[in-house]
Enzyme design. Structure first.
Site, PDB file in Angstrom:
ATOM      1  N   HIS A 213       0.856  -1.196   0.000  1.00  0.00           N
ATOM      2  CA  HIS A 213       0.000   0.000   0.000  1.00  0.00           C
ATOM      3  C   HIS A 213       0.891   1.245   0.000  1.00  0.00           C
ATOM      4  O   HIS A 213       1.988   1.223   0.557  1.00  0.00           O
ATOM      5  CB  HIS A 213      -0.890  -0.018   1.254  1.00  0.00           C
ATOM      6  CG  HIS A 213      -1.879   1.099   1.301  1.00  0.00           C
ATOM      7  ND1 HIS A 213      -1.539   2.364   1.715  1.00  0.00           N
ATOM      8  CD2 HIS A 213      -3.179   1.142   0.952  1.00  0.00           C
ATOM      9  CE1 HIS A 213      -2.611   3.137   1.620  1.00  0.00           C
ATOM     10  NE2 HIS A 213      -3.624   2.425   1.159  1.00  0.00           N
ATOM     11  N   ASP A 336     -11.057   1.779  -1.472  1.00  0.00           N
ATOM     12  CA  ASP A 336     -10.170   2.568  -0.630  1.00  0.00           C
ATOM     13  C   ASP A 336     -10.980   3.271   0.468  1.00  0.00           C
ATOM     14  O   ASP A 336     -10.712   4.427   0.817  1.00  0.00           O
ATOM     15  CB  ASP A 336      -9.332   3.580  -1.426  1.00  0.00           C
ATOM     16  CG  ASP A 336      -8.060   3.980  -0.692  1.00  0.00           C
ATOM     17  OD1 ASP A 336      -7.812   3.450   0.403  1.00  0.00           O
ATOM     18  OD2 ASP A 336      -7.320   4.825  -1.214  1.00  0.00           O
TER      19      ASP A 336
HETATM   20 MN    MN Z   1      -5.681   3.064   0.749  1.00  0.00          MN
END
Ligand code: MN
Length: 374
Positions: A213, A336
């Protein structure tokens, strides 16, 4: 924190961050724009951030002795009392009913939870090891309460690869977690470096992927990104995380660990766009200067060893391009959450002009296979 850093961050995560009162208004506007998604698909969100109290306490302590850095700005914003923080931090901390209500609203069947960026990557080795362990326990408890709604990725500490491997084994064999999260570099070091091979070896042996990430670029390379807020999600995160992915592709780790799976968000952090050029240049350099050393071309490993997700990149043309370049088996849906909107992420894929079978793979089939969700 300097005002300059805050403004930089605003470009990174949306203008709402720096404008008091705008975060909530923006969220309701987005929800108004996108109707509640149909129940037609089983949507599994593969990039869904959460925070734990030990992690936030760690951010509070680190703020006392670190003076700058975009990650630090972000951690301190989460601890602050802006409207953005008042909206975001409780949602990050909620891994129970409140989150499930928002998932229901966004048509999300399941979230694969991961400790929010920069995870434990900012901390000293001892702190990282203990916050990863505590956070993984908290995550496992939440999953045990809602096993059909949550799965999770274990945090780990490349600051100390030996102890990271111990935690990786515990996370899978004792806690039943579904993979691992690393927020890109750790003190400017990357997973292809030899001291981190035991982490790659453990992930391969345990049969669970590592999700890389984004986080901010290291202090040694962030300076050109500071103006105009380019250090964050609008560009810098992809440069940092894409570079991490490229290092893995070019380093030979996928010859050494052929079954290792790496997941990149944001439609692959730009890497799919460069396939032609990096294969061409790899071959040119190999023929002329004898560099290289890979058994296959770099793009071979992209298709075999990497998965990408749609997190925060709700563009149909990018999706179609990625389907062509890395194929429908290698793409997973993600919103997200809570940084971006579940409804928008669902509306994008629901409406995409691609075969129905591919939508099902992207929404659920690939995630079920890669994260062992069944
Ligand atoms: Mn993220």
């Amino acid at each position: 924190m300097q005002r300059r850093d805050i403004l930089g961050l605003a470009g990174a995560i949306g203008a709402a961050a720096a404008l008091p009162g705008v975060a909530n208004a923006q969220r309701s506007l987005e929800e108004g724009r996108f109707p509640k998604p149909s129940g037609k698909y089983k949507r599994i969100g593969t990039e869904a951030a959460f925070a734990t109290q030990p992690q936030l306490d760690g951010f509070r302590d680190i703020g006392k002795y670190l003076a700058e850095g975009a990650d630090l700005s972000f951690t301190q914003i989460l601890l602050g009392d802006s409207d953005y923080a008042k909206d975001m931090t409780p949602r990050l901390l909620n891994i129970g009913e409140g989150r499930i209500a928002e998932m229901d609203d966004g048509g999300v069947a399941m979230q694969v939870l991961s400790l929010t960026s920069p995870g434990v990557q900012l901390f000293s080795a001892d702190t990282a090891v203990s916050i990863a362990r505590e956070s993984n326990d908290i995550l496992a408890e939440a999953i045990a309460k809602h096993p059909s709604r949550f799965a999770g990725l274990a945090a780990l500490s490349p600051q100390d690869p030996k102890r990271a491997v111990v935690e990786m084994e515990r996370a899978v064999t004792r806690l039943g977690l579904n993979g691992f999260i690393v927020n890109s570099h750790t003190d400017g070091h990357y997973l292809d470096e030899e001291q981190n091979w035991p982490i790659l070896e453990a992930a391969e042996a345990l049969g669970r992927p590592i999700y890389i990430h984004p986080r901010s670029l290291p202090e040694t390379s962030i300076a050109p990104f500071r103006p105009y807020g380019l250090g964050g999600a609008s560009w810098g995160y992809a440069v940092e995380t894409g570079t991490h992915g490229m290092r893995l592709l070019f380093s030979g780790v996928f010859d050494r660990f052929p079954n290792l799976k790496i997941v990149l968000g944001h439609m692959g952090e730009g890497i799919p766009y460069w396939v032609y050029r990096f294969d061409h240049m790899y071959e040119t350099a190999r023929r002329n200067w004898g560099t290289g050393g890979l058994v296959n071309t770099p793009s071979f490993y992209l298709k075999r060893n990497m998965m990408i997700t749609t997190s925060g990149m709700f563009s149909e043309s990018v999706l179609k391009y990625c389907l062509e370049v890395i194929g429908p088996d290698n793409i997973m849906w993600a919103a997200d959450y809570p940084y971006q909107n579940n409804r928008e992420a669902a509306a994008f894929l629901d409406a995409a002009a691609i075969p129905e079978t591919q939508k099902i793979q992207i929404y659920s089939g690939n995630a079920e296979r890669i994260f062992h969700l069944n």
